[in-house]
Design a protein around this motif. Structure first.
Motif, mmCIF file in Angstrom:
data_model
loop_
_atom_site.group_PDB
_atom_site.id
_atom_site.type_symbol
_atom_site.label_atom_id
_atom_site.label_comp_id
_atom_site.label_asym_id
_atom_site.label_seq_id
_atom_site.Cartn_x
_atom_site.Cartn_y
_atom_site.Cartn_z
ATOM 1 N N HIS B 207 -6.100 -6.050 -6.977
ATOM 2 C CA HIS B 207 -6.013 -4.777 -7.662
ATOM 3 C C HIS B 207 -7.395 -4.215 -7.919
ATOM 4 C CE1 HIS B 207 -2.552 -2.698 -9.074
ATOM 5 N NE2 HIS B 207 -1.877 -3.823 -9.206
ATOM 6 N N GLU B 208 -8.237 -5.089 -8.481
ATOM 7 C CA GLU B 208 -9.572 -4.645 -8.859
ATOM 8 C C GLU B 208 -10.391 -4.291 -7.633
ATOM 9 O OE1 GLU B 208 -10.626 -7.841 -11.472
ATOM 10 O OE2 GLU B 208 -9.191 -7.046 -12.941
ATOM 11 N N ALA B 209 -10.251 -5.097 -6.589
ATOM 12 C CA ALA B 209 -10.974 -4.816 -5.347
ATOM 13 C C ALA B 209 -10.589 -3.444 -4.821
ATOM 14 C CB ALA B 209 -10.672 -5.887 -4.310
ATOM 15 N N ALA B 210 -9.261 -3.155 -4.858
ATOM 16 C CA ALA B 210 -8.773 -1.867 -4.372
ATOM 17 C C ALA B 210 -9.324 -0.728 -5.223
ATOM 18 C CB ALA B 210 -7.250 -1.849 -4.369
ATOM 19 N N ALA B 211 -9.399 -0.968 -6.550
ATOM 20 C CA ALA B 211 -9.912 0.060 -7.452
ATOM 21 C C ALA B 211 -11.390 0.328 -7.179
ATOM 22 C CB ALA B 211 -9.706 -0.371 -8.899
ATOM 23 N N VAL B 212 -12.111 -0.748 -6.947
ATOM 24 C CA VAL B 212 -13.539 -0.606 -6.644
ATOM 25 C C VAL B 212 -13.733 0.189 -5.356
ATOM 26 C CG1 VAL B 212 -15.616 -1.871 -5.959
ATOM 27 C CG2 VAL B 212 -14.250 -2.660 -7.898
ATOM 28 N N ASP B 213 -12.842 -0.066 -4.402
ATOM 29 C CA ASP B 213 -12.903 0.661 -3.131
ATOM 30 C C ASP B 213 -12.499 2.115 -3.289
ATOM 31 O OD1 ASP B 213 -13.754 -1.544 -1.915
ATOM 32 O OD2 ASP B 213 -11.888 -2.070 -0.908
ATOM 33 N N GLY B 214 -12.109 2.509 -4.489
ATOM 34 C CA GLY B 214 -11.796 3.910 -4.747
ATOM 35 C C GLY B 214 -10.359 4.281 -4.435
ATOM 36 N N ALA B 215 -9.463 3.297 -4.363
ATOM 37 C CA ALA B 215 -8.063 3.606 -4.091
ATOM 38 C C ALA B 215 -7.418 4.187 -5.353
ATOM 39 C CB ALA B 215 -7.313 2.351 -3.665
ATOM 40 N N GLY B 216 -6.647 5.268 -5.194
ATOM 41 C CA GLY B 216 -5.963 5.891 -6.330
ATOM 42 C C GLY B 216 -4.791 5.034 -6.767
ATOM 43 N N ALA B 217 -4.168 5.445 -7.890
ATOM 44 C CA ALA B 217 -3.081 4.653 -8.457
ATOM 45 C C ALA B 217 -1.936 4.485 -7.450
ATOM 46 C CB ALA B 217 -2.572 5.331 -9.724
ATOM 47 N N TRP B 218 -1.561 5.589 -6.788
ATOM 48 C CA TRP B 218 -0.436 5.535 -5.868
ATOM 49 C C TRP B 218 -0.751 4.623 -4.692
ATOM 50 C CZ3 TRP B 218 4.330 5.522 -4.857
ATOM 51 C CH2 TRP B 218 4.811 5.740 -3.568
ATOM 52 N N ARG B 219 -1.980 4.743 -4.168
ATOM 53 C CA ARG B 219 -2.395 3.924 -3.035
ATOM 54 C C ARG B 219 -2.403 2.442 -3.417
ATOM 55 N NH1 ARG B 219 -5.012 4.909 1.948
ATOM 56 N NH2 ARG B 219 -6.012 2.919 2.319
ATOM 57 N N ARG B 220 -2.923 2.182 -4.629
ATOM 58 C CA ARG B 220 -2.955 0.783 -5.087
ATOM 59 C C ARG B 220 -1.540 0.233 -5.190
ATOM 60 N NH1 ARG B 220 -6.748 2.250 -8.986
ATOM 61 N NH2 ARG B 220 -5.233 1.979 -10.649
ATOM 62 N N PHE B 221 -0.625 1.089 -5.715
ATOM 63 C CA PHE B 221 0.756 0.636 -5.849
ATOM 64 C C PHE B 221 1.329 0.301 -4.475
ATOM 65 C CE2 PHE B 221 5.299 1.585 -5.713
ATOM 66 C CZ PHE B 221 5.756 0.711 -6.687
ATOM 67 N N ARG B 222 1.079 1.198 -3.514
ATOM 68 C CA ARG B 222 1.690 1.060 -2.192
ATOM 69 C C ARG B 222 1.133 -0.135 -1.418
ATOM 70 N NH1 ARG B 222 2.008 4.077 2.752
ATOM 71 N NH2 ARG B 222 -0.232 3.993 2.457
ATOM 72 N N THR B 223 -0.160 -0.352 -1.557
ATOM 73 C CA THR B 223 -0.774 -1.370 -0.707
ATOM 74 C C THR B 223 -0.901 -2.728 -1.386
ATOM 75 O OG1 THR B 223 -2.937 -0.586 -1.431
ATOM 76 C CG2 THR B 223 -2.109 0.282 0.657
#
Lengths: 277, 312
Positions: B207-223
């Motif tokens: 989750h945190e890695a995805a957030a650091v990569d700049g993924a939005g909430a929806w993208r984080r949820f999906r991936t």
């Protein structure tokens, strides 16, 4: 993780909406139970009883054999829980430790039994219990409840047995303990909390159960609480709201109490089942 | 007696040198299996088979003549029984109508409860209550809430200026939606708790890695979230569909199937047929049709699940 203030506000708004949705009917049940008849008949219902009273509870006990029904529920649910756990524990042990056709068949039955419409089960059971003169009797209901509680009891208990390391049993066996000795002195103590949680869950299930009790119990003296509660609702659907709410409120307390005790353990085993199964 | 047998047993299995210790665990467990196997066979598997056989007979409740084998006559009658198919349709609408919104709401609540929010404890505590309540009490509680005169729903609607003079459970158009709301409410906690536990299996670091990569909430949820949650989500949805299709107590208490059969679920129909009119054979045939429907439902669902497995 950092969340923007706007998003945070949205989250709180959503959470608040959920809280209202969840609490709305609960508050209403409790409120109705403590309202005097005059307030219940008022044109504009109030959220909180203005003049709280226990009159509804008294009237509920006067109108229907509530105490008797509570006792019936307590007896059948306890008996069903004890028997279900007593027969399920050894079987769960085998299911956790062995593989084989029988174990696979029972596991399959546990899964399939979740999908069956109970009407297909209750008609033959009704015929059999009628022949045994066990209709309108609590022992007959206990039998049915045991079978009803068994799949879930097996499921939960198997998870608990798996959590006990098999190496402990093997060590005991090396020390010369027989199978039953090993089970009783090594496995059972470690399993005790799981067995208790399963028994309590089986108790709540039987305490709440309605369909079988409705079919099998005819006379008010034999009925369990959920069945008796429906008697407060008249044939035309007209109900004396106060006593109905009071009785319903009381019927929930034991399940709530037990559930609060074991909730954590159930979720754990439910999930273990859902993910691994 | 047990102690004697047991003594002999342990004697014969004394772990001599060179004897593998595992034998103690692997040796014939039949005596551990019987206590559960007998009630399962006698009170569950047996009656189920008997129930299927009954569907091919003219078994009735109060009849004195012996029950006769009538082949598929019950099923032929059932095919023509428009009332049954209507209840079947209602059962499907109800099962899907409860399961889908319930899943979405429960998912939302689970995602919220997974966050660091202040009122989390209240939602967790409240969520236990409907789960632990007897279904009958849930039904009674909502009857009180929906009550046209003394209920809080109409009063709240009046306060908000929405009229608020409806008899929700007796209206032909409102009865089914009204009971569906109750179904959603009643099963939401269990679904939420299952999904919440599934969420807690999601690796935080991802989750945190995805957030650091700049993924939005929806993208984080999906991936990140959804792939981890999927097995639990599918299992609970399949179970909910089946449980709801087979449900009885809630609607029995709320409407008894009324008004005019608008909320008569298949189980209510079969119950009336069997225990009000005594038509055991006919009701058993209904049970068989329900089993077949559930099997098809599951097959479709599982096929969808396998197909979905290719998606990222």
């Amino acid at each position: 993780m950092r969340t923007r203030p706007a998003a945070r506000a949205g989250q709180y708004a959503a959470l608040l909406a959920y809280l209202v949705f969840l609490a709305f009917p609960l508050v209403w049940l409790a409120s109705t139970a403590f309202k005097p008849p005059t307030e219940l008949a008022g044109l504009h219902p109030t959220w909180i009883p203005q003049d709280p009273t226990l009159a509804n509870f008294r009237q509920a006990f006067d109108e229907q054999p509530l105490l008797r029904a509570a006792l019936n529920s307590l007896l059948t649910a306890s008996a069903a829980a004890v028997v279900a756990v007593a027969v399920a524990t050894p079987m769960a042990y085998v299911m956790a430790r062995h593989r084989g056709a029988l174990v696979r068949a029972v596991t399959g039955w546990v899964v399939v039994s979740q999908a069956f419409p109970f009407v297909l089960l209750i008609i033959p059971l009704f015929l059999v219990l009628r022949n045994l003169r066990l209709i309108d009797s609590l022992p007959g209901l206990v039998l049915v409840h045991v079978v009803w509680a068994l799949p879930f009891a097996l499921w939960m208990l198997t998870g608990y047995v798996r959590a006990v390391p098999a190496e402990l049993e093997e060590a005991a066996a090396v020390d010369g303990a027989g199978r039953l000795r090993t089970l009783v002195s090594v496995t059972a103590p470690l399993l005790a909390p799981g067995i208790a949680a399963t028994a309590l869950f089986a108790f709540v299930t039987a305490w709440n159960e309605f369909f079988f009790a409705l079919v099998l119990l005819k006379t008010p003296e034999q009925q369990t609480l959920p069945v008796l509660l429906t008697r407060f609702i008249g044939a035309e659907g007209v109900a004396d709201l106060g006593p109905l709410a009071a009785a319903a409120f009381l019927a929930t307390l034991p399940s709530l109490l037990v559930f609060a005790l074991i909730q954590r353990r159930i979720t754990g085993s439910l999930l273990a089942g859902a993910v691994k199964g | 007696m047990t102690s004697v047998t047991e003594a002999r047993r342990s004697e014969s299995r004394a772990p001599g040198p060179g004897r593998p210790a595992r034998r103690a665990v692997d040796h014939g467990p039949w005596f551990l299996v019987l206590p559960a196997l007998i009630p399962i066979l006698v009170l569950s598997v047996g009656p189920l088979l008997h129930g299927i056989l009954l569907a091919f007979t003219d078994a009735q409740s109060g009849r004195t003549e012996p029950t006769r084998w009538i082949g598929t006559l019950n099923f032929q009658d059932l095919l023509q029984d428009t009332l049954f198919w209507e209840s079947f349709r209602i059962g499907l609408v109800w099962a899907v109508g409860v399961t889908v919104p319930q899943f979405l709401l429960a998912l939302g609540l689970a995602l919220l409860l997974d966050q660091d929010l202040r009122l989390r404890w209240a939602a967790r505590a409240l969520a236990i209550v409907p789960w632990a309540m007897p279904e009958v009490v849930v039904g009674i509680m909502w009857r009180l809430t929906y009550n046209p005169d003394a209920g809080i729903l109409n009063e709240t609607l009046r306060d908000l200026g929405f009229g608020g003079d409806r008899d929700w459970l007796s209206g032909l158009a409102t009865a089914l939606p009204a009971v569906i709301v109750v179904g959603v409410w009643a099963g939401m906690p269990q679904t939420t708790v299952a999904l919440l536990a599934g969420l807690q299996n999601t690796p935080r670091e991802l989750h945190e890695a995805a957030a650091v990569d700049g993924a939005g909430a929806w993208r984080r949820f999906r991936t990140v979230t959804w792939p981890a949650l999927r097995p639990v989500a599918l299992a609970i949805t399949a179970l909910n569909l089946i449980w709801n299709f087979n449900s009885f107590a809630l609607v029995y208490v709320l409407t008894s199937g009324g008004p005019g059969g608008r909320t008569r679920l298949p189980m209510l129909f079969a119950y009336e047929e069997a225990f009000r009119y005594g038509q055991f054979g006919y009701a058993a045939a209904m049970g068989c049709v329900m089993v077949a429907a559930i099997s098809v439902l599951l097959a479709v669902f599982l096929a969808g699940r396998l197909k979905g497995g290719d998606a990222p």
